[in-house]
Design an enzyme around this catalytic site. Structure first.
Site, PDB file in Angstrom:
ATOM      1  N   ARG A  55       0.828  -1.214   0.000  1.00 34.94           N
ATOM      2  CA  ARG A  55       0.000   0.000   0.000  1.00 34.94           C
ATOM      3  C   ARG A  55       0.855   1.255   0.000  1.00 34.94           C
ATOM      4  O   ARG A  55       0.458   2.314  -0.487  1.00 34.94           O
ATOM      5  CB  ARG A  55      -0.944  -0.019   1.211  1.00 34.94           C
ATOM      6  CG  ARG A  55      -1.667   1.283   1.387  1.00 34.94           C
ATOM      7  CD  ARG A  55      -2.888   1.285   2.297  1.00 34.94           C
ATOM      8  NE  ARG A  55      -2.929   0.342   3.373  1.00 34.94           N
ATOM      9  CZ  ARG A  55      -2.296   0.489   4.550  1.00 34.94           C
ATOM     10  NH1 ARG A  55      -1.511   1.532   4.770  1.00 34.94           N
ATOM     11  NH2 ARG A  55      -2.435  -0.416   5.485  1.00 34.94           N
ATOM     12  N   TYR A 108     -14.149  22.008 -12.059  1.00 35.85           N
ATOM     13  CA  TYR A 108     -14.700  20.688 -12.400  1.00 35.85           C
ATOM     14  C   TYR A 108     -15.812  20.309 -11.413  1.00 35.85           C
ATOM     15  O   TYR A 108     -15.649  20.479 -10.193  1.00 35.85           O
ATOM     16  CB  TYR A 108     -13.520  19.710 -12.316  1.00 35.85           C
ATOM     17  CG  TYR A 108     -13.814  18.277 -12.647  1.00 35.85           C
ATOM     18  CD1 TYR A 108     -14.211  17.906 -13.930  1.00 35.85           C
ATOM     19  CD2 TYR A 108     -13.645  17.289 -11.687  1.00 35.85           C
ATOM     20  CE1 TYR A 108     -14.450  16.579 -14.226  1.00 35.85           C
ATOM     21  CE2 TYR A 108     -13.871  15.961 -11.989  1.00 35.85           C
ATOM     22  CZ  TYR A 108     -14.285  15.615 -13.253  1.00 35.85           C
ATOM     23  OH  TYR A 108     -14.518  14.298 -13.539  1.00 35.85           O
ATOM     24  N   ASP A 180      -5.841  22.776 -10.687  1.00 34.88           N
ATOM     25  CA  ASP A 180      -6.116  21.621 -11.537  1.00 34.88           C
ATOM     26  C   ASP A 180      -5.442  21.892 -12.882  1.00 34.88           C
ATOM     27  O   ASP A 180      -5.870  22.761 -13.642  1.00 34.88           O
ATOM     28  CB  ASP A 180      -7.634  21.445 -11.680  1.00 34.88           C
ATOM     29  CG  ASP A 180      -8.004  20.145 -12.386  1.00 34.88           C
ATOM     30  OD1 ASP A 180      -7.250  19.746 -13.297  1.00 34.88           O
ATOM     31  OD2 ASP A 180      -9.042  19.553 -12.037  1.00 34.88           O
TER      32      ASP A 180
END
Ligand SMILES: *Cc1c(COP(=O)(O)O)cnc(C)c1O
Length: 387
Positions: A55, A108, A180
């Site tokens: 992980r 977004y 972004d």
């Protein structure tokens, strides 16, 4: 990586260490959950080991982190299983009790929903601001403002933000900034060099480039990294080594792809300008676009995604146009090698500003096909609008 290499050289070499992988040019797919430690002493020291549990990353995912870090000219990077996971990690990292966020009105949809729906439950307030605000952002900053979120250009409406003006204010006020950067692919814009603390992408789009994986990338400065990593680890964010491998493969052709998307999109946009059905084009790299000067200051090129507005039409005529396309697909996402076109309705989610362009908004992703074929197909689509 060595300093001062050209971008194409960085793209060819970033995240590769063949000497560590039996000479293999590309880092192979390492599948692992358990990592074994040969001695008790090494097990005891596992907190400082680069590899300790699946992980927490494998050589394949670490290669991708290194590559994104080099591409974005950042100090560090984290990789997430989707763009939305990447943006959630960033937003969550600054969601202190009673915090206040400033989010660009053209952001977004899921970014807005994360703030308006999820974070509101925890008492975090979001103010949406006009993407054209520039240095005027200062008047919206409160003592509890923790984060300024930008999206430039807006991926539906293509406004370019004055990123350098906003980061100058934010640094002075001690507020963290995030952007972004999906539209540029990290190829045509390096927000970290413009004073932004965090640059994230939906790697699903141009980094992958082949419409076959989900991926999110977060690049940041060294001062922000530990904070983001803490959230990232607590949520157990990790990605499959196969997806990391495909993303690394995508990155190797990012430069040639982006430059071809740019050329093809500009050719299609130039043709659209002379069509009587088209009343507006939203493409900041075109000289007559209202955001052109800002774009020139912040970007070195433009991608394959832009928008245009056609005369108001009923849904049936629109269906005739879209249903008859063979080369343009209809669907979510973009950034792959193939062309897409969808009607969009950006007016429904805005709260700080209005989107009322006087017709039907369309979003187009111009892929790597021959632009002449794409133009012919749009021309026949416009023909179907009429009958
Ligand atoms: C697609 C997209 C995202 C989200 O990415 P996913 O990988 O689909 O979760 C975020 N921002 C922008 C601008 C996007 O286009």
């Amino acid at each position: 990586m060595q300093k001062n290499l050209g971008q194409e050289t960085v793209i060819a070499h970033c995240g590769r260490q063949p000497e560590k992988h039996h000479g293999a040019v590309s880092t192979p797919v390492y599948r692992a959950s358990t990592i074994l430690f040969p001695t008790l002493a090494e097990l005891d020291a596992k907190d400082s080991a680069k590899l300790r549990y699946g992980r927490r990353g494998t050589p394949t995912t670490h290669s991708l982190e290194d590559a994104i870090c080099a591409l974005e000219e950042a100090d560090a990077a984290l990789i997430a299983p989707s763009g939305v996971m990447a943006l959630s990690v960033v937003l969550m990292s600054f969601a202190d009790q009673a915090a206040h966020f400033l989010v660009s009105d053209n952001s977004y949809g899921p970014t807005r929903k994360f703030c308006s729906q999820l974070l509101t439950r925890f008492g975090i307030e979001t103010t949406y601001y006009d993407p054209a605000i520039g240095a005027g952002i200062e008047s919206l900053i409160r003592p509890e403002t923790r984060l300024i979120w930008m999206e430039s250009p807006g991926s539906q409406t293509f406004e370019i933000q004055d990123v350098t003006a906003i980061t100058e204010v934010a640094r002075r006020k001690g507020v963290v900034t995030a952007i972004d950067n999906t539209w540029s692919g990290g190829y045509f814009c390096k927000p970290i060099t413009q004073g932004v603390d965090i640059s994230l992408q939906a790697g699903t789009k141009y980094v992958s480039g082949h419409s076959d994986i989900m991926l999110g990338t977060i690049a940041c400065t060294s001062t922000i990294y530990e904070r983001l990593r803490e959230t990232y680890l607590r949520f157990g964010v990790c990605i499959s080594p196969d997806d990391a491998f495909l993303a690394l493969r995508g990155i190797r052709t990012l430069g040639v792809r982006m430059r071809q998307h740019e050329a093809n999109a500009l050719e299609v946009a130039d043709w659209l300008e002379n069509q009587e059905q088209v009343i507006r084009i939203m493409h900041p790299a075109r000289a007559n676009d209202p955001y052109h000067d800002l774009w020139k200051r912040h970007f070195t090129g433009s991608s394959g995604l832009f928008g245009f507005v056609i005369r108001e039409t009923d849904r049936k005529a629109l269906a005739r146009m879209f249903d008859g396309f063979h080369l343009f697909g209809m669907g979510s996402s973009w950034g792959g090698f193939e062309s897409l076109m969808v009607p969009s309705n950006p007016s429904v989610y805005r709260t700080a500003t209005q989107w009322a362009p006087g017709g039907q908004t369309v979003r187009i992703h111009v892929g790597l096909e021959d632009p002449k074929d794409l133009i012919n197909e749009i021309a026949s689509g416009f023909g179907r609008l009429k009958n």
